[in-house]
Design a protein around this motif. Structure first.
Motif, PDB file in Angstrom:
ATOM      1  N   ARG A 277       0.262  -3.926  -3.480  1.00 17.31           N
ATOM      2  CA  ARG A 277      -0.213  -4.503  -2.226  1.00 17.31           C
ATOM      3  C   ARG A 277      -1.240  -5.576  -2.565  1.00 17.31           C
ATOM      4  O   ARG A 277      -1.973  -5.467  -3.559  1.00 17.31           O
ATOM      5  CB  ARG A 277      -0.861  -3.466  -1.300  1.00 17.31           C
ATOM      6  N   ASN A 278      -1.320  -6.592  -1.737  1.00 18.12           N
ATOM      7  CA  ASN A 278      -2.375  -7.585  -1.865  1.00 18.12           C
ATOM      8  C   ASN A 278      -3.697  -7.010  -1.368  1.00 18.12           C
ATOM      9  O   ASN A 278      -3.724  -6.181  -0.435  1.00 18.12           O
ATOM     10  CB  ASN A 278      -2.042  -8.828  -1.046  1.00 18.12           C
ATOM     11  N   ALA A 280      -5.846  -8.350   0.443  1.00 21.45           N
ATOM     12  CA  ALA A 280      -6.062  -8.675   1.849  1.00 21.45           C
ATOM     13  C   ALA A 280      -5.416  -7.647   2.769  1.00 21.45           C
ATOM     14  O   ALA A 280      -5.844  -7.490   3.917  1.00 21.45           O
ATOM     15  CB  ALA A 280      -5.499 -10.069   2.156  1.00 21.45           C
ATOM     16  N   THR A 281      -4.416  -6.945   2.263  1.00 22.25           N
ATOM     17  CA  THR A 281      -3.759  -5.887   3.028  1.00 22.25           C
ATOM     18  C   THR A 281      -4.444  -4.552   2.822  1.00 22.25           C
ATOM     19  O   THR A 281      -4.578  -3.754   3.757  1.00 22.25           O
ATOM     20  CB  THR A 281      -2.281  -5.763   2.601  1.00 22.25           C
ATOM     21  N   ASP A 282      -4.890  -4.315   1.588  1.00 21.14           N
ATOM     22  CA  ASP A 282      -5.462  -3.022   1.214  1.00 21.14           C
ATOM     23  C   ASP A 282      -6.511  -3.280   0.137  1.00 21.14           C
ATOM     24  O   ASP A 282      -6.211  -3.902  -0.890  1.00 21.14           O
ATOM     25  CB  ASP A 282      -4.346  -2.118   0.678  1.00 21.14           C
ATOM     26  N   GLY A 285      -5.614  -2.937  -3.422  1.00 18.25           N
ATOM     27  CA  GLY A 285      -4.592  -3.815  -3.977  1.00 18.25           C
ATOM     28  C   GLY A 285      -5.158  -4.860  -4.918  1.00 18.25           C
ATOM     29  O   GLY A 285      -6.362  -4.964  -5.146  1.00 18.25           O
ATOM     30  N   ARG A 289      -1.649 -13.037  -3.588  1.00 17.49           N
ATOM     31  CA  ARG A 289      -1.125 -13.441  -2.282  1.00 17.49           C
ATOM     32  C   ARG A 289       0.401 -13.440  -2.334  1.00 17.49           C
ATOM     33  O   ARG A 289       1.066 -14.383  -1.897  1.00 17.49           O
ATOM     34  CB  ARG A 289      -1.665 -14.815  -1.899  1.00 17.49           C
ATOM     35  N   GLN A 293       5.307  -7.103  -1.010  1.00 15.31           N
ATOM     36  CA  GLN A 293       4.452  -5.994  -1.440  1.00 15.31           C
ATOM     37  C   GLN A 293       5.325  -4.742  -1.456  1.00 15.31           C
ATOM     38  O   GLN A 293       5.922  -4.392  -0.432  1.00 15.31           O
ATOM     39  CB  GLN A 293       3.279  -5.817  -0.468  1.00 15.31           C
ATOM     40  N   TYR A 295       4.817  -1.578  -1.445  1.00 15.98           N
ATOM     41  CA  TYR A 295       4.452  -0.509  -0.517  1.00 15.98           C
ATOM     42  C   TYR A 295       4.988  -0.794   0.878  1.00 15.98           C
ATOM     43  O   TYR A 295       5.501   0.098   1.560  1.00 15.98           O
ATOM     44  CB  TYR A 295       2.931  -0.377  -0.495  1.00 15.98           C
ATOM     45  N   ASP A 296       4.872  -2.042   1.320  1.00 18.81           N
ATOM     46  CA  ASP A 296       5.204  -2.411   2.685  1.00 18.81           C
ATOM     47  C   ASP A 296       6.650  -2.865   2.848  1.00 18.81           C
ATOM     48  O   ASP A 296       7.272  -2.592   3.881  1.00 18.81           O
ATOM     49  CB  ASP A 296       4.276  -3.536   3.157  1.00 18.81           C
ATOM     50  N   ASP A 297       7.196  -3.558   1.865  1.00 17.49           N
ATOM     51  CA  ASP A 297       8.505  -4.189   2.026  1.00 17.49           C
ATOM     52  C   ASP A 297       9.652  -3.385   1.413  1.00 17.49           C
ATOM     53  O   ASP A 297      10.756  -3.391   1.955  1.00 17.49           O
ATOM     54  CB  ASP A 297       8.472  -5.591   1.412  1.00 17.49           C
ATOM     55  N   ASP A 301       5.859   3.347  -2.997  1.00 16.96           N
ATOM     56  CA  ASP A 301       4.428   3.490  -3.265  1.00 16.96           C
ATOM     57  C   ASP A 301       4.216   3.667  -4.772  1.00 16.96           C
ATOM     58  O   ASP A 301       3.871   4.742  -5.261  1.00 16.96           O
ATOM     59  CB  ASP A 301       3.861   4.674  -2.484  1.00 16.96           C
TER      60      ASP A 301
END
Length: 417
Positions: A277-278, A280-282, A285, A289, A293, A295-297, A301
């Protein structure tokens, strides 16, 4: 033997490693290596030095489908010989690229990349040969599986007659021009594990290896249509993303336990996309940039798998040059170095040899020394235990001499895996 830990019971490290920077006065007086350099040399002699050998779409091997068995075998041995010549000590061999097999599997058909026809018997056993011949050469052989990809098209009628995806069309979803097994179905998860573990039962592979494909990479304007599975199995989760991550967590954790029960000396490793993860998201992370990610995409995990000790090694695909602003190699190596801190998980770094000399790549990749600088940088991060190069074709052809530079600068002698 693997140290598989239950959730929340991660063993801590005894403490930070002592500094390797200070040279000893006695060593300087006697002409011996300073402590840091001596430690680095010992580490090099024990480091993991791998290459991926991809078979999907005949990327690395065989050179084309339909070659006679003898020619296929000769090409495979040449790939193994090139690993030895480059002083590597491990080959990660893709043996289940698209819900098919490079061994006589009772679960799935022979791969089309062998004969040109899915289900066509090639007349020999590529995985069995690869294990035997790799070990004969002092190489580890890691069996590389893609758990959920079924086909690089969306037409089930093109699959071999009797293919599980044709027998069970409810197991399969089209997305982004490909077919995938649905990770949200527990019986699908069990089936793909059974199919992969058949190879572990049959052959003394040194490791089971997954790459970065779990849920598929996002495709703009398309939806992965798992509504029915989510309705049936998603109760108790705050949202669909959490449910999807749990599906992949279960695949990884269950596979770890089943490998240990099947062949306890066989390791389990995963090579994820390089950004979890970046920041800025977590805040946990990396200072990146990245547009993807995991975890998200991909609902993977990857950081948790390390912290939980479900895998024996991790090979983040750090396929960017030093100084690449959105995802700098020099940012991600320290981040992953910290992730494995306090765990028994070995960290190897995935290296983009395929970019070296590619005219479509930025200027950094036109410099034959770029990859060598990667290994030099990683040497200062003591939890990095080796590197893996993508992929075998480039290890052989070495377009601008980047691999030769790595060998000259970092692999002066052979190293046992």
């Amino acid at each position: 033997m693997r140290h598989i830990r239950r959730r929340g019971l991660v063993a801590g490290a005894a403490g930070a490693l002592a500094s390797l920077k200070a040279a000893s006065v006695a060593g300087a007086a006697t002409g011996r290596l300073p402590a840091a350099r001596g430690e680095r040399r010992r580490a090099r002699n024990k480091a993991f030095r791998g290459m991926w050998l991809a078979t999907v779409s005949n990327r690395d091997w065989p050179s084309r489908p339909g070659l006679p068995a003898g020619a296929q075998r000769a090409e495979l041995l040449a790939r193994l010989d090139s690993a030895v010549e480059r002083r590597l000590n491990a080959v990660i061999f893709q043996v289940r690229p698209t819900a098919d097999a490079l061994w006589p599997s009772p679960y799935e058909p022979w791969s089309q990349y062998l004969t040109g026809v899915q289900g066509g018997d090639p007349g020999w056993d590529p995985l069995g040969t690869a294990v035997e011949e790799a070990h004969r050469r002092g190489l580890e052989l890691h069996a590389w599986f893609n758990p959920y990809r079924v086909a690089n098209h969306t037409d089930p009628s093109r699959l071999a007659e009797g293919h599980p995806a044709r027998i069970h069309p409810d197991w399969v979803l089209p997305y982004g021009g490909k077919l995938y097994y649905n990770p949200g179905l527990p019986h699908v998860r069990r089936f793909v594990q059974d199919a992969m573990l058949d190879a572990v039962c049959r052959y003394p592979v040194d490791a089971v290896h997954f790459d970065d494909y779990f849920y598929p990479y996002p495709v703009a304007g398309q939806t992965f249509a798992d509504d029915e599975a989510y309705e049936a199995y998603g109760a108790g989760f705050p949202d669909r993303a959490a449910w999807r991550r749990d599906n992949i967590d279960r695949l990884v954790c269950e596979m770890a336990h089943r490998i240990a029960r099947t062949r306890k000396r066989t390791a389990f490793g995963i090579s994820p996309f390089g950004v979890w993860r970046n920041a800025a998201t977590d805040p946990l992370g990396s200072d990146t940039r990245a547009g993807v990610q995991t975890y998200d995409d991909l609902h993977a995990d990857t950081r948790a798998w390390v912290k939980e000790g479900w895998i024996d090694y991790v090979v983040p695909q750090l396929y960017w040059h030093i100084g690449f602003a959105p995802a700098d190699y020099a940012t991600l190596v320290p981040w992953w170095n910290d992730v494995v801190r306090g765990t028994n998980v070995r960290l190897y770094v995935g290296e983009a040899l395929y970019k070296a000399g590619d005219p479509a790549q930025p200027a950094a990749w036109q410099d034959p020394a770029e990859l060598s600088r990667h290994l030099t940088f990683a040497e200062d991060h003591h939890r990095v235990r080796g590197h893996v190069f993508f992929s075998a074709k480039e290890v052989m052809t070495d377009r601008i001499g980047a691999m030769a530079r790595v060998v000259a600068d970092h692999y002066p002698t052979t190293a046992r895996p």
